[in-house]
Scaffold this active site. Structure first.
Site, PDB file in Angstrom:
ATOM      1  N   ARG A 292      46.588   7.741  34.425  1.00 52.83           N
ATOM      2  CA  ARG A 292      47.134   8.503  35.561  1.00 52.83           C
ATOM      3  C   ARG A 292      46.068   9.482  36.038  1.00 52.83           C
ATOM      4  O   ARG A 292      45.046   9.637  35.383  1.00 52.83           O
ATOM      5  CB  ARG A 292      48.360   9.289  35.108  1.00 52.83           C
ATOM      6  N   ARG A 338      43.907  27.016  33.605  1.00 46.91           N
ATOM      7  CA  ARG A 338      45.327  26.750  33.860  1.00 46.91           C
ATOM      8  C   ARG A 338      46.081  28.075  33.757  1.00 46.91           C
ATOM      9  O   ARG A 338      46.089  28.703  32.696  1.00 46.91           O
ATOM     10  CB  ARG A 338      45.891  25.780  32.832  1.00 46.91           C
TER      11      ARG A 338
END
Ligand code: ADP
Length: 449
Positions: A292, A338
């Site tokens: 992905r 993040r």
């Protein structure tokens, strides 16, 4: 090319895909849960359909509701983003049977790589180094103990269908191994619907180095260099960079060639990532392939100049890659932080609630991928990622300095986030020197206590 794409996801990645579609002139359909009614992806898409209740099982994992939404809106492609249904072979099959292109790998590639044991077996046969350990799912505790005796402690118990750092335990002796076996099997069964686990050698103080793959439907496969994702907490990535401070052109060529070989072995035809662990002595081993687009794809985009989402959509539409391995050059340095709604001073406990103040950094060398804004209510149902802050510069030091000043400009209040931890890491001399291992963050946090 597609005329309309449904994005079977939420959050920043849904926004990211909508942006790429707009630039490609493709119309977009957002799906959303009852908890995401006011989300940014809903506002930015051309159309939006509510597919169910707030829990992921009721909405973002609700295959019949998503397929109905796709049929009602007459889309010709579905982009699954990451997480949720992105690595669900059954969903990919259903899309194809409804004549809707799943913008991702074939169900066969997903299945093969989704089983870490099957993937390791295939890699071994393909001549790619794998970490010593069980050759099949652990049958019972004697079987696990036998493997541990053969490969020697420390070992790690892993879920064959695992992901997101879950279902893994490091063990230093027989007693720990037996208890880890049971907890991992239970955790794997509950989280992944498959309780198969295996035992492999636990490498001490490695680095996590992964290669971005890009392949088209006629078998042209290239890599776009590596990302270094060594800074992790509980096997989950927190900071990623490209290139890696420890990968020289020779090692890049070697690992890149093997990553391409790995992708070809599963007939891969989209974007994906081949993950390796690099040990201190320079040996490296395949750990898994993620079939992905990944959270950390922007750092690769920054150093290669290639828009990975657009490339993914183009190859899914059957277009050729249009570039060769030799066309790929890495320019400069990129780092991603993040920013999660978690409290690093309190065991990273989730911090949902309303964002009252939200100010993103800007200026040269800064990119923010986010779906949040002032007045946004963080739902408690999904992952805690609020924003990805990406800095770039000609050198690693430049990218670090850009990140430092960007972190200082980022305001998200009053909820707790990982921003203060990032600020601390970016002033740490060990981080500056790039002397990192996967234990780096746990050690830094321990020093603080
Ligand atoms: P997941 O699919 O849950 O992300 P991975 O297999 O990709 O799991 O591993 C995630 C992280 O766990 C790695 O980056 C590494 O830090 C650690 N890890 C996994 N396997 C090993 C191993 N054999 N030895 C040391 N660390 C490991």
């Amino acid at each position: 090319m597609f005329s309309k794409i449904l994005i079977a996801n939420r959050g920043e990645i849904a926004v990211r895909v909508i942006r790429a579609c707009k630039e490609l002139g493709i119309r977009t359909v957002a799906i959303y849960s009852e908890a995401d009614r006011n989300s940014l992806h809903v506002r930015l898409a051309d159309e939006a359909i509510c597919v169910g209740g707030p829990k992921a099982e009721q909405s973002y994992l609700n295959i019949p509701a998503i397929v109905s939404a796709a049929e009602i809106t007459d889309v010709d492609g579905i982009h699954p983003g990451y997480g949720f249904l992105s690595q669900n072979a059954h969903f990919a099959e259903i899309c194809e049977s409804c004549n809707i292109t799943f913008i991702g790998p074939s169900p066969q590639s997903i299945r093969l790589m989704g089983d870490k044991l099957a993937a390791k077996d295939l890699m071994r046969k393909t001549g790619i180094p794998i970490i010593p350990g069980s050759m099949s799912a652990v049958k019972n505790k004697e079987d696990a103990l036998k493997t541990a005796r053969r490969i020697q402690y420390p070992v790690i118990v892993k879920a064959a269908a695992g992901g997101g750092g879950r279902g893994m335990r490091v063990c230093h002796n027989d007693v720990r191994l037996i208890s880890a076996l049971m907890t991992c099997q239970a955790e794997a069964g509950a989280s992944f619907g498959n309780s198969d686990v295996f035992v492999e050698k636990y490498l001490e103080e490695p680095r996590h180095i992964e290669f971005q793959i890009l392949a088209d439907r006629s078998g042209h496969t290239i890599h776009l260099g590596e990302r270094d994702c060594t800074i992790q907490r509980r096997h989950q990535k927190l900071i990623e960079e490209a290139p890696s401070p420890v990968v020289d052109p020779k090692l890049r060529r070697k690992m890149g060639e093997l990553a391409v070989r790995a992708a070809k072995a599963v007939g891969y035809a989209t974007v994906g990532t081949v993950e390796f662990l690099l040990s201190k002595d320079g040996t490296f081993y395949f750990i898994e392939m993620n079939t992905r687009i990944q959270v950390e794809h922007p750092v690769t985009e920054a150093v290669t100049g290639i828009d990975l989402i657009k490339a993914q959509i183009r190859v899914a539409a059957g277009e050729p890659l249009g570039m060769k391995q030799d066309d790929i050059t890495l320019n400069g340095w990129a780092i991603e932080c993040r920013v999660n709604a978690e409290d690093p001073t309190n065991g990273f406990s989730p911090s949902p609630g309303r964002i009252e103040v939200y100010h993103e950094p800007g200026g040269p060398g800064v990119r923010v991928d986010s779906h949040v804004f002032a007045g946004y209510d963080i739902p408690p149902y999904y992952d805690s990622l609020l924003a990805k802050l990406i800095s770039t510069g000609p050198t690693r030091q430049d990218a670090i300095r850009v990140m430092q000043r960007a972190l200082d400009e980022f305001f998200i209040e009053p909820i707790r986030t990982t921003l203060p931890l990032h600020r601390q890491i970016f002033t740490d001399p060990t981080f500056w020197r790039g002397q990192l291992t996967t234990d780096y963050l746990e050690q830094l946090l321990e020093e603080q206590e």
